[in-house]
Design a protein around this motif. Sequence first.
Motif: not given
Length: 400
Positions: A287-311
């Motif tokens: 099964p490959q489904d978990f890869i996209a699910e985990r990528a979503k988690v990483f995407e949210r982390r990216r957004d969190l870090v970019v937004s906090m570091l931009s401040q």
Amino acid sequence: MSLESAALRRVKPSPTIAATAKARELARQGRDIISLGMGEPDFDTPDNIKDAAVRAIREGKTKYTEVDGIPELKEAIAAKFKRENGLEYSTRQVTVAPGGKPVIFNALMATLSPGDEVLIPAPYWVSYPDMALLAGGEPVFVDTSVEDGFKLRPQALEAAITPRSKWLILNSPSNPTGAAYTAEELRAIGEVLLRHPQVWVLTDDMYEHLVYGGFQFSTIAQAEPRLYDRTLTMNGVSKAYAMTGWRIGYAGGPEPLIKAMAKLQSQTTSNPTSISQWAAVEALNGPQDFIAERAKVFERRRDLVVSMLSQAHGLDCPRPEGAFYVYPSCAGLIGKRSPSGKVMENDEDVVVELLEREGVAVVHGAAFGLSPFFRISYATSNAVLEEACRRIQRFCAEVA
Ligand SMILES: Cc1ncc(COP(=O)(O)O)c(C=O)c1O
């Protein structure tokens, strides 16, 4: 007489491993350390993959195997290339090694003669230049800029190519910047390469599955099929399947190159671990489904870090397309005093002061060939990332 060989004296130990070791040491001394230095998913290997490994052990699949991979794994890899990348590789065009790292090393060691040049866009993953040096070649860096999204410009590539250029190494999404090339950008690079038939392409696609915001991953042999005959498409299970410790990397490419790499492996490591190979068969075929699910988690982390570091005062953090790294500029901190009063002259000073003051471990940009920046790996929980970014904000606010 030196203990180290002339070849080994040309290289330095991996700075990312060194940074992590230093953070571990401080933690052992009782300091409260957050380590954002290591490029490793925090997720566990999925159970179906672990079960396949246990089965392999119980069934006695614990002996030597074919030098560069069992046929079952080569078939799974060929099927993956077709399914996900539209690339046709026969099993004779596929090689398996004990990790992505040895795949790259085998390719360079098997093909470089003294004086051969390896074109490496900077910033780069730390191991490329040293592997080229170990293999007797000469790394040639081609600078990219934050304005170009850290991507190689075709004109810069054209200017760097010489008759001795043997390889271009592409890495998309990139470690350390997270930058990823579109198919169109790869075709523009391909246009240049088509004019220089002596240059081969090693594309490191380890972070293929970690792309965000609907970004469409592409690899150069697919984007520019006329380069298929001189491209090594390298990948592995380490990042996509959270299998860093299992040590399985692979590549597809022209048969003579694959044979040369197998010849080298036959006299060095021999086969990758039999058990890990069976686990990798399950990873690629299961099964490959978990890869996209985990990528979503990483995407949210990216957004969190970019937004906090931009401040954070003095930092400028681009939003990358993929991988699990951000590469903020710390130009605004250079020449200023850290909270402990030290004038920070370069990005190494910044990360040393940040570690000393706030206990946050990151890796300085000079290690990746482009300053003044640093790399943050966000492969950890939101709570840890929030705390780390708060500490970085506080550090930056106290810089004078
Ligand atoms: C860009 C890149 N290529 C290759 C590798 C090596 O992968 P492996 O752990 O399978 O040797 C890494 C690991 O950090 C990486 O970041």
